[in-house]
Design an enzyme around this catalytic site. Structure first.
Site, PDB file in Angstrom:
ATOM      1  N   GLU A  66       2.298   1.838  -3.366  1.00  0.00           N
ATOM      2  CA  GLU A  66       1.120   2.509  -4.169  1.00  0.00           C
ATOM      3  C   GLU A  66       1.060   3.899  -3.995  1.00  0.00           C
ATOM      4  OE1 GLU A  66      -2.873   3.807  -3.098  1.00  0.00           O
ATOM      5  OE2 GLU A  66      -3.292   1.778  -2.654  1.00  0.00           O
ATOM      6  N   GLU A  98      -4.163   8.242   7.457  1.00  0.00           N
ATOM      7  CA  GLU A  98      -5.155   7.124   6.973  1.00  0.00           C
ATOM      8  C   GLU A  98      -5.344   5.787   7.710  1.00  0.00           C
ATOM      9  OE1 GLU A  98      -3.757   5.546   2.913  1.00  0.00           O
ATOM     10  OE2 GLU A  98      -5.679   4.634   2.277  1.00  0.00           O
ATOM     11  N   HIS A 117       0.996  -1.480  -0.050  1.00  0.00           N
ATOM     12  CA  HIS A 117       0.047   0.032  -0.156  1.00  0.00           C
ATOM     13  C   HIS A 117       0.706   1.233  -0.108  1.00  0.00           C
ATOM     14  CE1 HIS A 117      -2.216   3.098   2.426  1.00  0.00           C
ATOM     15  NE2 HIS A 117      -3.035   2.804   1.456  1.00  0.00           N
TER      16      HIS A 117
END
Lengths: 424, 427
Positions: B67, B139, B64
């Protein structure tokens, strides 16, 4: 280029909007009833969609109701209430697979139209009221739903912001209603209210899909008996000028603080400057290339999200971000600086051109989505100006000075911070 | 390949560098959606790096993190390249995949080239990696405040003992601190080889023209020879790790999740059948038309928020049923009793027809969305399954097959439960 083939016909008691499109493997029906938002009626309007989906005359249990949808090749039906400016809209939506994709001769479509109309016009009635058991159970469900908003911190912060900001205005009314009203709502009183909605409120019905082989008018006419239909309501909302900005800080057990802002734009859907508000928002906080995202997230690593969104009818602008509780002052300063920069014209012609492209792109993408298309077409009725083609032309005509003008009209009303217990 | 029943055509080509290209032209649309997917997700945390000999383990959350970082280049942010064209771009990381995507209504060729180019030109620096840690920490904390997300990972951790599916996709605030730029390059070089990826485009374009654009773009770049990636295969027992777990959180509404841990299969036809059948069964009982939904509703155990899902991949598979409840203990007891009936349940012909029809309608509805088509075509392709053949496969499933599947689904040791409960008040 942006032809949506919408044909509007005034039928006996309703406006029928037919939109021919070969984009979908399904057909979609949407019905919308509209009424001024009011504290007095909102809980009834919140309950109605739930009650109506529980039972009808021919499908007297939730199970029978849903099984009929399954039989119609997994058709979907949903109903809800929503706020648009200071109006309240009850919307029913149904979609059914276009029978040309199925290996069946059954009259799926006619049955789907019948089902849709039954759900709206033929609910289950016992002794001049709805089924009291259903009412009791749905009150309970709605009550739980209202309670559980507190478990979604973003929603909670948003709700609290609007409550504080619009204190004394009808806009602050909660669309989910108020549990304290439940006791006064009986199966008879709710049914009486339902009859008023069904008989008196302006009704628009949209049918979208490949309609080339269908007699849509005949299909709907046989189910709808209404003496007249009102014109679509005009969208008036209370205007308020900010005398003194508020700042509200509240505490909860949470890890991420929610910093939200509410502004008054003094620019509305029918105004000449409305397209400029779109462009303003695209540069300010509507996209990942906007000032908020770049400055709050990319340059300062303060947040995962920082964005803005505007409300077209009441004239509001909201900013949302999720930050570490200790970063409150820093994030607030950076966010408000971005608005100052917009007011001072601190953005380039390239940014304006890009913003226009982004808005146009988003707008066109919405036309690939059946319910998105309905929302746009329904909105259009509230303005004399707009057709779909015009919208893009009007966006493209927005000037830098118009964006600055819009920015300078925007007033901060309320800063709301939901933060962690015990952090300064 | 033409699919007459649903009126779709797919163009497929394997390029010489190994990249699988899948194009689905839909000229009636305004929008085009492109997605570049690598067969690499959060579970791929132990592997032999490209050109090396030994298995390594990388920090949790790195797929992640990678990404996020692919969007940042030495002198600019890739988002800006897309937004300059009026397009929107995004990316997501799942247990098994990382996907980069755009959606646009203009300049399809340019958007396609930007997407291919940015994913194939990594730029990681120490300072940009450090900067990202703050953003991703926010996040993670956003998700940490969401009871639904906590319940989802809670039940997975309860079911799984060793399998990395139990690790949160984004990692933890602590685990991401250990990520370095070298780790990112190691993962990138191992998993972003074109032979481990698909590129799929759905929307308003000419297929031959776009195929040529993609071929030309790829032939200008050089890649290492195709190699098989060695990923660690973790031994995971068939039974659940624990029967039950509880997490206390500051919630107003308590939640219960029930998880069924399932056996896996790599044979594509068995895979897809198992997936379709588990979805069909759960939907039959637990959607709003379902008898078990109704039972829970009548017992006042749910507030209308009942949800269910099936997640099936090559190395793990599970199904979940969850809801907000005012009595999580009772909810759990009733659902366990309901699941027990699966062992001997028989469908009437009428019921079976209905459940199948509903699945057919659902599949057709999914095909209204370009993003759904593009993501499904890509993800099924990695499994050796043709998405547009799902409909005939579904139509061919018999009542007896579903019953046989259902009778062996629930065992004495493959069901777990997880509660989110209120914090005990002491302040």
């Amino acid at each position: 280029m942006l032809q949506t083939q919408e044909t509007i016909i005034n039928r006996q008691g309703y406006r029928l909007h037919m939109i021919q499109s070969n984009k979908f493997k399904t057909l979609h029906f949407v019905a919308k009833f509209i009424s001024p938002l009011s504290r007095e009626h909102v809980t009834k309007r919140a309950l109605l969609p739930f009650v109506m989906q529980q039972a009808t005359k021919n499908y007297p249990t939730a199970n029978a109701f849903r099984q009929k949808l399954d039989d119609l090749y997994g058709s979907t039906f949903s109903m809800d209430g929503s706020k648009k400016g200071e109006m309240h809209i009850i919307t029913a939506r149904m979609s059914v697979v276009n029978p040309s994709y199925l290996s069946t001769d059954e009259p799926i479509l006619a049955e789907a139209v019948q089902f849709f109309n039954e759900a709206l016009f033929a609910p289950k009635v016992l002794d001049n009221g709805f089924d009291p058991k259903i009412i009791a159970r749905e009150k309970q469900s709605l009550g739980q739903k209202i309670e559980s908003i507190k478990d979604n911190k973003m929603q909670l912060a948003n709700m609290r912001l609007i409550e504080e900001m619009c204190e004394g205005e009808v806009y602050k009314t909660h669309v989910h209603g108020y549990p304290e009203d439940f006791d006064a709502i009986t199966s008879e009183s709710l049914y009486n209210y339902y009859e008023q909605v069904i008989k008196k409120e302006p009704l628009d019905i949209y049918v979208i899909g490949d309609l080339s082989e269908l007699n849509v008018e005949a299909l709907f006419d046989q189910y709808i008996e209404r003496a007249t239909n009102g014109p679509i309501a005009s969208m008036q909302a209370e205007e308020k000028t900010v005398t003194k900005p508020k700042e509200i800080i509240e505490e909860e057990s949470l890890q991420q603080g929610k910093l939200h802002f509410g502004f008054r734009t003094h620019t509305h859907y029918s105004d000449d400057d409305y397209p400029a508000l779109h462009v303003f928002n695209a540069i300010f906080g509507g996209f990942p290339s906007s000032k908020l995202f770049i400055n709050v997230r990319e340059k300062n690593s303060l947040a995962y999200y920082a964005a803005s969104r505007f409300e077209s009818h009441k004239g509001l602008l909201f900013v949302f971000s999720g930050i570490a509780p200790a970063d409150f002052k820093k994030a607030k300063k950076i966010i408000l600086e971005q608005l100052e920069a917009m007011r001072a014209g601190d953005f380039t012609d390239e940014q304006i051109a890009e913003a226009k492209l982004l808005i146009t792109n988003q707008y066109k993408e919405n036309l690939d989505e059946a319910y998105g298309m309905v929302e746009m077409l329904y909105n259009q009725q509230f303005s004399t100006k707009d057709s779909m083609d015009d919208f893009v032309a009007r966006i493209n005509a927005v000037t830098k000075s118009a964006i600055e003008r819009v920015a300078n009209r925007i007033e901060l009303d309320t800063t709301y911070f939901l933060t962690q217990k015990g952090v300064e | 390949m033409q699919y007459n029943q649903i009126n779709e055509t797919v163009y497929q080509e394997t390029l010489s560098n190994g990249l699988e290209v899948l194009l689905v032209p839909k000229p009636e649309l305004e929008q085009t959606y492109g997605v570049f997917t690598t067969n690499y997700g959060s579970i791929d945390n132990q592997f032999v790096p490209l050109g090396e000999m030994n298995m390594v383990q990388v920090p949790d959350g790195i797929a992640h993190f990678l990404e996020h970082k692919l969007f940042e280049k030495e002198d600019h942010d890739v988002f800006q390249e897309f937004t300059a064209l009026g397009s929107s771009a995004n990316a997501f990381t799942s247990f098994t995949k990382t996907a980069y995507l755009f959606s646009t209504t203009t300049e399809i060729k340019k958007n396609t080239e930007i997407l291919l180019d940015f994913v194939q030109a990594p730029y990681f620096s120490e300072s940009s990696v450090e900067k990202e840690k703050g953003i991703i920490a926010q996040e993670i904390q956003m998700y940490d405040d969401q009871p639904d997300w906590r319940a989802f990972f809670g039940i997975i951790e309860t079911m799984y003992e060793n399998h990395p599916v139990k690790i949160d996709i984004a990692g933890t605030v602590d685990s991401i601190q250990n990520i370095t730029k070298d780790d990112l390059y190691t993962c990138y070089h191992t998993f972003y080889h074109p032979s481990n990826m698909t590129f799929c485009l759905v929307g308003a374009f000419d297929a031959e023209e776009m195929l040529q654009v993609i071929r030309d773009n790829q032939s200008q770049k050089s890649f290492d020879p195709v190699q098989t990636i060695k990923r660690e295969r973790v031994v995971e027992p068939a039974h659940v790790n624990k029967d039950h777990e509880v997490l206390h959180m500051p919630v107003v509404t308590e939640k219960c999740m029930i998880g069924i841990k399932e056996t896996t299969t790599e044979k594509p036809t068995d895979f897809i059948k198992a997936e379709l059948m588990s979805e069909m069964i759960l939907d039959y009982f637990y959607s709003k038309s379902g008898a078990y939904y109704q039972e829970l509703y009548d017992l006042d155990l749910i507030d209308g928020s009942l949800g269910f899902e099936t997640e099936r991949q090559l190395s793990f598979a599970f199904s979940l049923i969850g809801a907000n409840s005012t009595d999580v203990e009772q909810f759990k007891a009733v659902v366990l009793k309901q699941l027990d009936t699966f062992k001997t349940y028989m469908f009437s012909d009428e019921a079976f027809t209905r459940m199948k029809r509903k699945m057919i309608g659902g599949l057709m509805r999914e095909m209204n969305s370009t993003s759904n088509i593009a993501n499904s075509v890509s993800q099924y392709h990695f499994l050796g399954i043709d998405y547009f053949k799902l409909l005939p496969m579904l139509e061919a499933i018999t009542k007896e097959e579903v019953e046989t599947f259902m009778h062996q689904w629930i065992k004495s040791d493959n069901v777990a439960s997880f509660f989110i409960k209120k914090e005990t008040q002491d302040d």
